[in-house]
Design a protein around this motif. Sequence first.
Motif, mmCIF file in Angstrom:
data_model
loop_
_atom_site.group_PDB
_atom_site.id
_atom_site.type_symbol
_atom_site.label_atom_id
_atom_site.label_comp_id
_atom_site.label_asym_id
_atom_site.label_seq_id
_atom_site.Cartn_x
_atom_site.Cartn_y
_atom_site.Cartn_z
ATOM 1 N N PHE A 274 0.845 -1.189 0.000
ATOM 2 C CA PHE A 274 0.000 0.000 0.000
ATOM 3 C C PHE A 274 0.883 1.243 0.000
ATOM 4 O O PHE A 274 1.876 1.311 0.721
ATOM 5 C CB PHE A 274 -0.933 0.013 1.217
ATOM 6 N N PRO A 275 0.540 2.258 -0.818
ATOM 7 C CA PRO A 275 1.389 3.443 -0.967
ATOM 8 C C PRO A 275 1.300 4.414 0.209
ATOM 9 O O PRO A 275 0.575 5.393 0.179
ATOM 10 C CB PRO A 275 0.868 4.087 -2.259
ATOM 11 N N MET A 276 2.047 4.121 1.251
ATOM 12 C CA MET A 276 2.042 4.987 2.430
ATOM 13 C C MET A 276 3.434 5.061 3.017
ATOM 14 O O MET A 276 4.287 4.222 2.752
ATOM 15 C CB MET A 276 1.026 4.500 3.455
ATOM 16 N N LYS B 259 -1.028 7.547 -5.813
ATOM 17 C CA LYS B 259 -0.821 6.108 -6.028
ATOM 18 C C LYS B 259 -1.971 5.241 -5.525
ATOM 19 O O LYS B 259 -2.030 4.055 -5.840
ATOM 20 C CB LYS B 259 0.469 5.655 -5.330
ATOM 21 N N VAL B 260 -2.882 5.798 -4.747
ATOM 22 C CA VAL B 260 -3.933 5.002 -4.114
ATOM 23 C C VAL B 260 -4.863 4.352 -5.136
ATOM 24 O O VAL B 260 -5.114 3.148 -5.058
ATOM 25 C CB VAL B 260 -4.753 5.850 -3.112
ATOM 26 N N ASP B 261 -5.368 5.116 -6.097
ATOM 27 C CA ASP B 261 -6.305 4.555 -7.078
ATOM 28 C C ASP B 261 -5.664 3.417 -7.873
ATOM 29 O O ASP B 261 -6.285 2.388 -8.105
ATOM 30 C CB ASP B 261 -6.824 5.629 -8.025
ATOM 31 N N GLU C 261 -6.948 -0.460 -7.865
ATOM 32 C CA GLU C 261 -7.304 -1.147 -9.108
ATOM 33 C C GLU C 261 -6.586 -2.489 -9.223
ATOM 34 O O GLU C 261 -7.153 -3.463 -9.712
ATOM 35 C CB GLU C 261 -6.978 -0.271 -10.314
ATOM 36 N N ASN C 262 -5.346 -2.549 -8.757
ATOM 37 C CA ASN C 262 -4.590 -3.801 -8.790
ATOM 38 C C ASN C 262 -5.089 -4.822 -7.768
ATOM 39 O O ASN C 262 -4.712 -5.994 -7.841
ATOM 40 C CB ASN C 262 -3.097 -3.539 -8.573
ATOM 41 N N GLY D 244 -10.822 -7.933 -6.873
ATOM 42 C CA GLY D 244 -11.020 -9.363 -6.696
ATOM 43 C C GLY D 244 -10.434 -9.916 -5.411
ATOM 44 O O GLY D 244 -10.702 -11.051 -5.041
ATOM 45 N N LYS D 245 -9.621 -9.125 -4.726
ATOM 46 C CA LYS D 245 -9.035 -9.550 -3.456
ATOM 47 C C LYS D 245 -9.893 -9.017 -2.315
ATOM 48 O O LYS D 245 -10.667 -8.083 -2.480
ATOM 49 C CB LYS D 245 -7.606 -9.017 -3.328
ATOM 50 N N SER D 246 -9.768 -9.610 -1.158
ATOM 51 C CA SER D 246 -10.522 -9.126 0.003
ATOM 52 C C SER D 246 -9.568 -8.824 1.152
ATOM 53 O O SER D 246 -8.474 -9.361 1.227
ATOM 54 C CB SER D 246 -11.574 -10.149 0.431
ATOM 55 N N PHE D 247 -10.022 -7.977 2.064
ATOM 56 C CA PHE D 247 -9.215 -7.578 3.226
ATOM 57 C C PHE D 247 -9.946 -7.895 4.494
ATOM 58 O O PHE D 247 -11.118 -7.840 4.592
ATOM 59 C CB PHE D 247 -8.929 -6.073 3.158
#
Length: 62
Positions: A34-36, A49-51, A55-56, A59-62
């Motif tokens: 993650f871009p931080m 960089k967040v968007d 987008e990448n 389909g994944k979950s957190f």
Amino acid sequence: MDIKQNKSMSVREFCREYGIGYNKAYQIVNAEGFPMIKCGRKILIIRSKVDEWLENQIGKSF
């Protein structure tokens, strides 16, 4: 009124802009890649960089 947008945002601003809760935001922010940047205890999220990162993650979950 022309307001210059910051290049970084806080986790609170991230929550407001993307409509997610604080707990889920911290899960996302701490995900690999993650871009931080951490400055001490403060987390700065790289706005440009967040968007792309989100987008990448489709389909994944957190």
